[in-house]
Design a protein around this motif. Structure first.
Motif, short mmCIF file in Angstrom:
data_model
loop_
_atom_site.label_atom_id
_atom_site.label_comp_id
_atom_site.label_asym_id
_atom_site.label_seq_id
_atom_site.Cartn_x
_atom_site.Cartn_y
_atom_site.Cartn_z
N SER A 2 0.81 -1.22 0.00
CA SER A 2 0.00 0.00 0.00
C SER A 2 0.85 1.27 0.00
CB SER A 2 -0.95 0.02 1.20
OG SER A 2 -0.23 0.22 2.39
N LYS A 3 2.15 1.14 0.30
CA LYS A 3 3.03 2.31 0.24
C LYS A 3 4.01 2.17 -0.92
CE LYS A 3 2.65 3.01 5.23
NZ LYS A 3 3.34 2.77 6.53
N GLY A 4 3.61 1.37 -1.92
CA GLY A 4 4.50 1.10 -3.04
C GLY A 4 4.80 2.33 -3.87
N TYR A 5 3.83 3.18 -4.04
CA TYR A 5 4.04 4.44 -4.74
C TYR A 5 3.49 5.56 -3.88
CZ TYR A 5 5.58 2.26 -9.09
OH TYR A 5 6.30 1.58 -10.03
N ALA A 6 3.62 6.78 -4.37
CA ALA A 6 3.11 7.94 -3.65
C ALA A 6 1.62 7.74 -3.36
CB ALA A 6 3.31 9.19 -4.48
N LYS A 7 1.21 8.09 -2.19
CA LYS A 7 -0.19 7.95 -1.81
C LYS A 7 -0.74 9.29 -1.35
CE LYS A 7 -1.11 3.99 -3.23
NZ LYS A 7 -1.38 2.80 -2.48
N ALA A 8 -2.03 9.28 -1.00
CA ALA A 8 -2.74 10.52 -0.71
C ALA A 8 -2.04 11.37 0.35
CB ALA A 8 -4.15 10.20 -0.25
N SER A 9 -1.46 10.74 1.36
CA SER A 9 -0.91 11.54 2.46
C SER A 9 0.19 12.48 1.97
CB SER A 9 -0.38 10.63 3.58
OG SER A 9 0.67 9.83 3.11
N VAL A 10 1.04 11.99 1.11
CA VAL A 10 2.15 12.83 0.66
C VAL A 10 1.66 13.94 -0.26
CG1 VAL A 10 2.89 11.40 -1.31
CG2 VAL A 10 4.55 12.81 -0.13
N VAL A 11 0.67 13.62 -1.09
CA VAL A 11 0.12 14.64 -1.99
C VAL A 11 -0.62 15.71 -1.19
CG1 VAL A 11 -1.50 15.03 -3.88
CG2 VAL A 11 -0.04 12.99 -3.89
#
Ligand code: MOS
Length: 696
Positions: free
Chosen positions: A234-243
């Motif tokens: 689930s943290k394989g690519y950028a996710k909502a939190s970072v955006v």
């Protein structure tokens, strides 16, 4: 010469820092003037925001801003449209983040989020996958780039002509990745440059995604991920939190910490798609497979196509002259599914390895023997030999260690008071991949060495493993090596995903160390820095790559309460052939973790979606049940001493995912053996077995 660090059971290098609390996770870094973001999820499934009233929220003490589609900084379109948050008023699924409240404290942000009033126009929605869903279609390919369908021989004719057949459909529900550390980010903008501390499996891909979204050169973004509390895909690519954190920090012109809550993870950061899988197997009366067909149905969202490779496992696992696999997908008004530990292989193996158990019973041969009889040295899909395939050795050693011999195949043949006892087996495999990575090795005047690579340690022990690999490659005791990972400023490397971290990073670290040793031999000053670039392993020696997989065999014993249907695990035992094992302590932990997740999948986990609201009703760890310590009475993981020179210089196949593959099938097969009841829809809850004394 070599210190021989690889293969030794070192404890994790960061262990003391973690247990004493000095290891910092993404939102634990002290930052001057920091503010806090709280994400606001949509409360409707499908529709359009018609009005956002922020008056009350902005009047609440400490609230600095409410960021939403009407005022958020703009982002460029990118390959991951689900990340273009707060850009438009459209709502594609319930739980989609539609605003972020930023405040001077976490509590103020949370209170502000409660006070944001949003009106929506809504439309009808479709959120439940069925095998006759009108939206089912054939995607162009399935993840990551496999053909959607395959066919060899003539399945229909082969199936019709066979003396023994099974035709069974299995169902798996949605599964939610629940890393201990929810997705969390600290974002800081300074003079147009972005610094983020992010909970991610790969700082390099996060940097690339942020560069695209914010239209910045990658060099002006730095992503740090020193310690990560799990990811499981689930943290394989950028996710909502970072955006959201980056958007909010830019909007308020202050650093922002944003951590999603446990409840907010259920859906928007990805989950394993539900599946409906029809498996048809045909065999001779001696158990030789003649026809295999696996038809898989899964879901994606309206935002982006994510087509899970559910049936891909079946293409290469067992041989038969007539074979077919298909994938069909429906776009639903749901969050986009994403990777979850062994995406595709895990649910696919549940179906195929369960169906094989049903076939073994239909043919009347032992299920271990059935798998051995259908072993193949040549990949049935590729038509080329595997680099190494030790499935049979895993089955044999597992059977020996487990005490399989002499098993009475009849269901309900073993009873201990009110408990019905049963045993089950399943095969397991996972591709052995690697990706381009680079590393640097530096000799210091004091005789120590610095090795740097942007690997990520998501709790697996990757930092320690790379330290061991580096020491051996440099030919020095590991105490003389310092390893630095988890920072996009370090040499670019593959993410910690797809079970390919160790294989990819080792390659680069060994190249860098070798280059440094050559320079030192040539008399270059010891302070010189040497860079080694590692290649992809897709081509070996200029020849087309051979199929490469790790293999395993899963054995399970359960007891089932004859009256209540309660299933308890007596023991679980796995034997794996996964190439060279760098660190037995952390490897064992990986394998046992995977097997535990398989047990969890078999007996507990189930995302329950309420069609009326289009949302999962069990979205916390109180209601979304996972296997706990009390559910695991005994799990043992072993591995073969496997050497395979066609993989990578380290001889590593990867162990992150194979532990989960086949595990749920082994449990389900054991439940059938115990009770005589075949549950084809996971999880095997007690209400499906209650009164099992009368069910058989
Ligand atoms: Mo794994 S699901 O590829 O992080």
């Amino acid at each position: 010469m070599s210190a021989g660090a690889v293969g030794r059971a070192y404890p994790r290098l960061e262990g003391p820092a973690k247990v004493t609390g000095t290891a910092r996770y993404a939102v634990e870094y002290p930052v001057d003037g920091v503010s806090y973001g709280w994400a606001v999820p949509s409360t409707v499934v499908r529709g359009r925001i018609t009005r956002i009233d922020t008056t009350e929220a902005l009047a609440s003490p400490g609230v600095l801003a409410v960021v939403h589609h009407g005022n958020a900084p703009r982002m460029a379109p990118g390959p991951q449209p689900e990340l273009r948050l707060l850009q438009e008023p459209t709502v594609h699924y319930r739980g989609q983040y539609v605003a972020v409240v930023v405040a001077t404290s976490l509590e103020a942000a949370r209170e502000g989020a409660r006070l944001v009033r949003i009106d929506y126009d809504t439309g009808p929605h479709s959120t439940v996958l069925t095998d006759d869903h009108p939206g089912l279609y054939k995607p162009d390919q399935v993840n990551p780039s496999y053909p959607t369908d395959t066919a060899e021989g003539d399945f229909d004719a082969g199936y019709a002509a066979a003396p023994v057949r099974v035709d069974v459909t299995y169902r798996t529900p949605a599964y939610h990745n629940n890393p201990m550390e929810p997705h969390a980010t600290t974002a800081q903008w300074h003079d147009g440059r972005l610094l983020v501390h992010d909970s991610t499996q790969g700082a390099t891909p996060v940097r690339a995604t942020l560069a695209e979204l914010f239209e910045l050169p990658p060099e002006s973004i730095r992503v740090v991920a020193q310690h990560v509390g799990g990811g499981f895909g689930s943290k394989g690519y950028a996710k909502a939190s970072v955006v959201l954190a980056a958007l909010a920090a830019r909007h308020v012109d202050r650093p922002v910490k944003l951590a999603l809550t446990r409840q907010q993870l259920f859906g928007p950061v990805g989950y394993r798609t539900p599946t409906i899988q029809r498996v048809r197997l045909a065999a001779d009366t001696d158990g030789q497979l003649t026809a295999i067909c696996h038809d898989a149905i899964s879901q994606t969202s309206t935002v982006r196509e994510f087509a899970e490779q559910t049936a891909v496992y079946t293409r290469s696992m067992y041989a038969a002259p007539h074979r077919r696999t298909t994938h069909r997908v429906a776009r639903l008004d749901v969050p986009t599914p994403f990777w979850m530990r062994a995406p595709g292989e895990c649910p696919g193996a549940y179906a195929l390895e369960s169906a094989l158990d049903e076939l073994a019973i239909a043919v009347g041969i032992d299920p271990v023997e059935l798998r051995i009889r259908n072993d193949t040295a040549v990949d049935p899909d590729q038509g080329r030999p595997f680099t190494s395939r030790n499935l049979v050795a895993c089955l044999r050693e597992g059977a020996e260690r487990f005490g399989w011999a002499g098993r009475d195949p009849s269901p309900r043949s073993v009873r201990d008071g009110r408990w019905l006892i049963g045993t089950g087996v399943a095969g397991s495999s996972y591709p052995a991949r690697s990706r381009p990575s680079s590393a640097t090795a530096t000799a210091r005047p004091d005789g120590s060495f610095l090795v740097q690579i942007n690997a990520t340690d998501i709790g697996t022990g990757a930092r320690t493993a790379m330290w061991q690999v580096a020491a051996d490659a440099l030919g020095v005791p590991p105490e003389r090596v310092e390893i630095r990972i988890g920072d996009s400023e370090l040499p670019t490397a593959a993410l910690a995903g797809g079970s390919m971290g160790t294989a990819s990073w080792s390659w680069a670290v060994m190249r860098a160390a070798q280059a440094l040793r050559e320079k030192l031999r040539d008399g270059v000053p010891r302070t010189g820095e040497v860079t080694g670039e590692a290649d992809t392993t897709e081509e070996v020696g200029g020849q087309p790559a051979l199929p490469r997989y790790a293999y395993g065999a899963q054995f399970v014993e359960v007891r089932v309460d004859a009256d209540t249907g309660e299933v308890r695990l007596n023991r679980m035992l796995g034997v794996f052939a996964a190439g060279r094992v760098v660190n037995p302590t952390t490897a064992r932990s990986q394998l046992i973790g995977g097997m535990t997740m398989g047990l969890s999948m078999a007996l507990h986990e189930e995302g329950l979606l309420d069609e009326r609201y289009g949302d999962w009703v069990n979205h916390d760890l109180a209601t979304y049940h996972i296997t706990g310590c009390a559910d695991v009475e005994s799990i043992e993981a072993y591995w073969l001493d496997e050497r395979d020179d066609e993989l990578n210089p380290a001889g590593v196949k990867g162990i992150g995912e194979i532990g989960i593959v086949g595990a749920a099938a082994a449990v389900a097969n054991a439940v059938h053996h115990a009770t005589g009841v075949r549950i084809r829809e996971l999880p095997i809850r007690l209400d499906k077995l209650i009164g099992v004394s009368d069910l058989a």
